[in-house]
Design an enzyme around this catalytic site. Structure first.
Site, mmCIF file in Angstrom:
data_model
loop_
_atom_site.group_PDB
_atom_site.id
_atom_site.type_symbol
_atom_site.label_atom_id
_atom_site.label_comp_id
_atom_site.label_asym_id
_atom_site.label_seq_id
_atom_site.Cartn_x
_atom_site.Cartn_y
_atom_site.Cartn_z
ATOM 1 N N HIS A 1 0.835 -1.205 0.000
ATOM 2 C CA HIS A 1 0.000 0.000 0.000
ATOM 3 C C HIS A 1 0.875 1.262 0.000
ATOM 4 O O HIS A 1 0.735 2.133 -0.862
ATOM 5 C CB HIS A 1 -0.922 -0.021 1.228
ATOM 6 C CG HIS A 1 -1.807 1.178 1.360
ATOM 7 N ND1 HIS A 1 -3.148 1.142 1.054
ATOM 8 C CD2 HIS A 1 -1.554 2.453 1.752
ATOM 9 C CE1 HIS A 1 -3.676 2.347 1.252
ATOM 10 N NE2 HIS A 1 -2.728 3.157 1.683
ATOM 11 N N GLU A 2 1.779 1.335 0.961
ATOM 12 C CA GLU A 2 2.622 2.535 1.058
ATOM 13 C C GLU A 2 3.537 2.653 -0.160
ATOM 14 O O GLU A 2 3.821 3.755 -0.628
ATOM 15 C CB GLU A 2 3.445 2.522 2.350
ATOM 16 C CG GLU A 2 2.612 2.520 3.640
ATOM 17 C CD GLU A 2 1.518 3.576 3.670
ATOM 18 O OE1 GLU A 2 1.666 4.630 3.023
ATOM 19 O OE2 GLU A 2 0.487 3.337 4.333
ATOM 20 N N HIS B 1 1.683 4.453 -2.844
ATOM 21 C CA HIS B 1 1.751 5.916 -2.678
ATOM 22 C C HIS B 1 3.114 6.412 -3.152
ATOM 23 O O HIS B 1 3.222 7.440 -3.819
ATOM 24 C CB HIS B 1 1.591 6.299 -1.201
ATOM 25 C CG HIS B 1 0.181 6.260 -0.697
ATOM 26 N ND1 HIS B 1 -0.850 6.933 -1.303
ATOM 27 C CD2 HIS B 1 -0.366 5.640 0.385
ATOM 28 C CE1 HIS B 1 -1.975 6.726 -0.617
ATOM 29 N NE2 HIS B 1 -1.706 5.939 0.406
ATOM 30 N N HIS C 1 3.433 6.605 -6.895
ATOM 31 C CA HIS C 1 2.658 7.741 -7.404
ATOM 32 C C HIS C 1 3.508 9.013 -7.323
ATOM 33 O O HIS C 1 3.511 9.846 -8.224
ATOM 34 C CB HIS C 1 1.391 7.887 -6.558
ATOM 35 C CG HIS C 1 0.313 8.723 -7.179
ATOM 36 N ND1 HIS C 1 -0.794 9.124 -6.478
ATOM 37 C CD2 HIS C 1 0.162 9.233 -8.422
ATOM 38 C CE1 HIS C 1 -1.579 9.841 -7.269
ATOM 39 N NE2 HIS C 1 -1.019 9.923 -8.449
HETATM 40 ZN ZN LIG Z 1 -2.989 5.243 1.953
#
Ligand SMILES: [Zn+2]
Length: 672
Positions: A459-460, A463, A466
């Site tokens: 998940h991290e 980010h 991105h």
């Molecule tokens: Zn998040």
């Protein structure tokens, strides 16, 4: 030539002086820039970005240290500097000459010939000025500021009441049989609580780990009922009156409504959506109601299964609210016979990292390599460089994975700096801080992660990508900057999907001693457990989201005292599939919307899941780890930052608008 910045610990003794000086210098330079006769993007906004960039580099170093090495010294400096920064930002939002200069750029005949990206930057800037109340007359401005101040005091008080009410309740237990079923660590916790208060026996509290354990594991039905009642009455008129949030909630809604009215909106929901992808209330309501109508029949079915199980298992004719977590836990255990701890041995951190790096390298045609001799804040921190397939460096990240003292809990991605072309035409490359709190390695073994840890890491990392794989070069739309609030979790939740993919699990798992990958039997159970009670969870989130949205959309000045409760009751009647008691005052502890940033935005949790599931579905329609689809995703969404609306970017990728069904398919409820 400007050098690429890297992290270097700040000089705490001089920080405040230097920071104050930097803010003063910036203000002086901004005043001069705003006075220019003919402001343009190049002579105003680009130099402003340069100033913001320098300020961010200075600030992000300290705020990161505050997060990961929170010594007294760091905290003191941070607490001194934070108000200086927020005053500076408030001043910027109310800087009239600057606002006028932005308007001049937007109204000039040359505006249409600016690139779409630059036009978006100007439009975002103007929007933010307006949302900070710059266009109000002096009297309204004063009222606006007064309301904002009151709102933040009330939100703070709301949170304090919830906390105080939580700590004010406790239950003494003298006979251990009353604790039957509870895990040992919870019994130890309760014994410790008692001895701290010089009592004999055990003390149970409403603190989360204790409360959740009782609800999930306690075989004592009366105890569950009693604690459920106490928990759901926290900070309400039914509990200790000193902590009653009723009046505060009503006032918060009223102030938000007034703020929205001053800015020209019909209600607070409209104001909240001014910075979001779903930009109209009907869009949010349509989305929530569509998802509800799709998910609710499945949720009813799941609840029916649970009721049957409780009947067969314990002759419970009618499941009550305090039985739901308990029998869910039991049913889950019967269906999937493994614990999250058992999976740890298959996920040694070095294998998981290598697998993750290989995965994204294949998807986006990049290479990740460790960097040596980099300054950091702790010996456990590792630094990596990302290169493209021509071996050009495109970004860097610091990985800080283990829990330790003086490091804040949780997991997050923070940007140290963004990809940005400076005034002197140098390209600054982006740098991300990726922080987790996994159990540190012991006894010369590698750190062993649970499957949940693996999901958190992916998940991290999403980010991070991105932020790092952006191709934008203007600060305000580079990486995660300028991305609508309800779309920002797309790239992170997207990455989570890979953690359930057999081909990926084969790459990221290897028993730390025997080296065998995750066995098929465990894999099958893991997948089945993922979809356990999916629909009930969706419906529960929808109840919160619809309640949050309706109280902010439907509130009118002079609303009666029972407005909030009535709205919640109506939502529950339409949505909930599990029993709820008359005395349930969940709303009095709903800090996300009354004390946090989710007001009229709680729906975002589910919306971002729709986006990420729908994006992932295109990968599944191909061979999942498809460099072709990866390339397409990179070019249409991941690298585009906030250069266009999230809806346009999504449509570029998918060729259509997002489809709610994708979420149900991802949860195994609909055939994909
Ligand atoms: Zn998040």
């Amino acid at each position: 030539m400007k050098k690429q910045p890297f992290f270097s610990p700040c000089d705490l003794s001089n920080y405040k002086t230097e920071f104050t000086h930097l803010l003063e210098e910036n203000k002086r330079k901004i005043a001069a820039l705003a006075q220019q006769e003919n402001p343009t993007f190049e002579n105003l906004i680009h130099p402003l970005d340069e100033l913001s960039n320098e300020l961010h580099l200075k600030w992000s170093t300290l705020s990161h240290m505050h997060n990961v090495v929170d010594t007294d010294e760091v905290r003191n400096v941070y607490n001194e500097a934070l108000p200086l920064l927020s005053d500076y930002q408030t001043d910027m939002g109310h800087n009239m000459p600057l606002f006028k200069a932005f308007q001049q750029i937007a109204n000039h005949s040359s505006f249409a010939s600016l690139s779409a990206e630059k036009q978006k930057v100007v439009a975002n800037g103007l929007r933010d000025f307006r949302l900070s109340g710059i266009e109000l007359n002096e009297e309204d401005k004063a009222q606006f500021r007064e309301l904002e101040k009151k709102l933040s005091e009330l939100s703070c008080k709301f949170g304090e009441n919830v906390m105080d009410a939580t700590y004010a309740w406790e239950k003494e237990i003298s006979n251990i049989t009353a604790l039957k079923g509870l895990p040992e660590h919870v019994i130890n916790y309760a014994a410790k609580k008692a001895s701290e208060k010089e009592k004999i026996g055990w003390i149970l509290t409403l603190e989360m780990p204790c409360y959740l354990a009782v609800m999930s594991y306690s075989e004592n039905r009366e105890l569950r009922q009693e604690m459920y009642a106490a928990f759901m009455m926290r900070a309400s008129e039914l509990g200790d009156k000193t902590f009653d949030n009723s009046g505060i909630m009503q006032k918060i809604l009223s102030i938000r409504h007034q703020l929205a009215s001053l800015l020209g909106y019909h209600n607070y929901a409209e104001l909240s959506l001014a910075t979001k992808m779903l930009d109209k209330p009907e869009k949010v309501l349509n989305f929530l109601n569509e998802l509800l109508s799709l998910a609710r029949p499945f949720a009813q079915q799941e609840f029916h299964t649970l009721q049957q199980f409780a009947l067969e298992h314990d002759h419970i004719e009618k499941i009550e609210a305090w039985d739901v977590p308990y029998y869910s836990e039991k049913l889950q255990k019967q269906l999937f016979n493994f614990t999250s701890e058992e999976l740890r041995v298959y996920f040694p951190e070095p294998i998981v990292l290598t697998g993750l790096f290989n995965l994204v390298s294949e998807l986006y045609n990049i290479h990740i390599e460790p960097m040596q001799n980099m300054l950091s804040w702790h010996p456990d921190v590792k630094c990596f460089v990302i290169r493209d397939n021509h071996h050009h460096e495109i970004g860097y990240f610091y990985l800080d994975l283990y829990a330790r003292q003086q490091k804040h809990g949780g997991a997050w991605m923070d940007d140290f700096c963004s990809r940005y072309r400076t005034l002197s035409d140098e390209l600054q490359l982006p740098i991300a801080f990726l922080t987790c709190n996994f159990t540190a390695p012991e006894n010369n073994q590698p750190a062993l992660l649970t499957h949940d840890d693996v999901i958190t890491l992916f998940h991290e990392f999403g980010h991070g990508l991105h932020h790092l794989l952006t191709k934008m070069e203007i600060l305000d739309i580079s990486g995660i900057s300028g991305v609508e609030w309800d779309a920002v979790e797309l790239p992170s939740q997207f990455m989570e999907n890979f953690c359930w993919e057999k081909s990926v699990l084969d790459q990221i798992s290897s028993h730390y001693q025997t080296r065998e990958p995750l066995p098929d039997t465990l894999y099958t159970q893991l997948i089945a457990s993922k979809n356990f009670q999916t629909a009930m969870q969706i419906v529960r989130q929808l109840e919160f989201a619809l309640f949050d949205f309706h109280i902010h959309l439907d509130f009118e000045p002079g609303a009666k005292d029972d407005f909030i409760q009535k709205t919640l009751n109506e939502v529950r009647k339409k949505v909930s599939v599990v029993p709820i008691t008359e005395t349930n005052r969940f709303q009095h502890g709903f800090s996300h919307i009354f004390a946090g940033g989710y007001a009229a935005g709680y729906y975002s949790y589910k919306w971002a899941e729709v986006l990420s599931s729908d994006v992932y579905a295109l990968f599944q329609e191909n061979e999942v780890i498809s460099s072709e689809v990866g390339h397409h995703f990179l070019n249409s969404i991941l690298s585009r930052g906030g250069s266009d609306t999230a809806m346009n970017l999504f449509k570029t990728f998918r060729g259509r608008e997002p489809q709610v069904e994708a979420l149900l398919k991802a949860g195994g409820l609909l055939e994909s």
